[in-house]
Design an enzyme around this catalytic site. Structure first.
Site, PDB file in Angstrom:
ATOM      1  N   ILE A  95      14.479  41.873   8.996  1.00  0.00           N
ATOM      2  CA  ILE A  95      15.262  42.650   9.966  1.00  0.00           C
ATOM      3  C   ILE A  95      15.994  41.649  10.861  1.00  0.00           C
ATOM      4  O   ILE A  95      15.582  40.495  10.994  1.00  0.00           O
ATOM      5  CB  ILE A  95      14.437  43.678  10.796  1.00  0.00           C
ATOM      6  CG1 ILE A  95      13.429  43.010  11.723  1.00  0.00           C
ATOM      7  CG2 ILE A  95      13.770  44.705   9.925  1.00  0.00           C
ATOM      8  CD1 ILE A  95      12.758  44.012  12.672  1.00  0.00           C
ATOM      9  N   ASP A  96      17.100  42.110  11.445  1.00  0.00           N
ATOM     10  CA  ASP A  96      17.947  41.220  12.243  1.00  0.00           C
ATOM     11  C   ASP A  96      17.173  40.623  13.415  1.00  0.00           C
ATOM     12  O   ASP A  96      16.295  41.271  13.989  1.00  0.00           O
ATOM     13  CB  ASP A  96      19.139  41.995  12.849  1.00  0.00           C
ATOM     14  CG  ASP A  96      20.032  42.607  11.793  1.00  0.00           C
ATOM     15  OD1 ASP A  96      19.904  42.224  10.623  1.00  0.00           O
ATOM     16  OD2 ASP A  96      20.848  43.469  12.172  1.00  0.00           O
ATOM     17  N   LYS A  97      17.571  39.441  13.787  1.00  0.00           N
ATOM     18  CA  LYS A  97      16.982  38.766  14.946  1.00  0.00           C
ATOM     19  C   LYS A  97      17.045  39.645  16.202  1.00  0.00           C
ATOM     20  O   LYS A  97      16.097  39.728  16.971  1.00  0.00           O
ATOM     21  CB  LYS A  97      17.747  37.459  15.177  1.00  0.00           C
ATOM     22  CG  LYS A  97      17.295  36.680  16.385  1.00  0.00           C
ATOM     23  CD  LYS A  97      18.138  35.433  16.572  1.00  0.00           C
ATOM     24  CE  LYS A  97      18.681  35.414  17.973  1.00  0.00           C
ATOM     25  NZ  LYS A  97      19.532  34.279  18.263  1.00  0.00           N
TER      26      LYS A  97
END
Length: 250
Positions: A57-59
């Site tokens: 998942i995105d930062k």
């Protein structure tokens, strides 16, 4: 149970897997653009020993992340992600008010498509990308949106929303509007000190809320949810108090 520096809390763990609720702003794996940035997999390995990645998942997104604890569990979980058998549900706060109740987006995306390493829509070079959106309801200048990505492209939810005219609150990459959510701007009779006011929310308002998959050992379908982080929960409560819309009860 939160770890000492609040980068994550543990939602569930057994011999096969670890499920964490991560804070916004921490990478989940090595990043070629920032090799020295703190990483969730490294921090969690201090607590759980060797972990195997099965998805990303995105930062800037908070919420659920699964790690496998054995190569067998990694194989099983990775196949489920690859075959689109994992059900993922995200909650986002966006600027404006969609006129749709449900929106199905099927738009090919090309990760790392521009100078800022953003994902871009591209019929020619993009990979198939599908997201189903539901409009939970309007809250003042914003709306709560539920997103169910069927594929797992980088920044998929953010780009699919942007392509349909909506950006997530405080998105540093896909929104021109970096304005944090302030209580003074949504509450009519707010009488605090504007100089000293701390924003309710000043980071990407996207949370990986729920995940459903087959347990690698038992084969049973299991579902996990991650509580909202403090900043997003404070925002949810205030908006619910004023506008009567709660994404956790809809």
């Amino acid at each position: 149970m939160a770890n000492k520096n609040n980068d994550y809390s543990v939602i569930y763990t057994d011999d096969d897997l670890v499920i964490l609720n991560k804070r916004s702003g921490i990478l989940i794996a090595a990043d070629r653009y920032d090799p020295d940035a703190p990483r969730l997999d490294v921090l969690a390995a201090e607590e759980f020993g060797k972990l195997y990645a099965v998805h990303r998942i995105d930062k800037d997104t908070s919420g659920l992340i699964i790690y496998a604890r054995t190569p067998e569990a990694q194989r099983s979980l990775s196949m489920q992600f690859e075959n689109r058998e994992v059900q993922k549900t995200y909650h986002a706060l966006v600027y404006g008010h969609p006129l749709w109740e449900d929106l199905h987006v099927d738009m090919a995306l090309q990760p790392d498509g521009d100078a800022r390493h953003r994902t871009i829509p591209s019929k020619r070079y993009g990979k198939p990308s599908v997201t189903d959106f539901r409009n939970i309801g309007a809250v003042g200048p914003y709306s709560w949106i539920e997103a169910k990505p069927k594929t797992g492209r980088t920044h998929q939810i953010r780009v699919h929303l942007q392509a349909n005219g909506f950006s997530i609150v405080c998105d540093p990459l896909y929104s021109g509007n970096q304005k944090p959510v302030r209580l003074s701007e949504i509450k009519k009779r707010w009488n605090g000190d504007e100089e000293a006011e701390r924003p309710l929310l000043s980071r990407l308002a996207l949370h990986a809320y729920k995940i459903e998959f087959k347990h690698p050992s038992s084969g049973e379908t299991v579902t996990f949810t991650a509580p909202y982080p403090k900043d997003m929960d404070a925002t949810r409560k205030q908006l619910d108090k004023i506008y009567g819309v709660d994404p956790l009860n809809s």
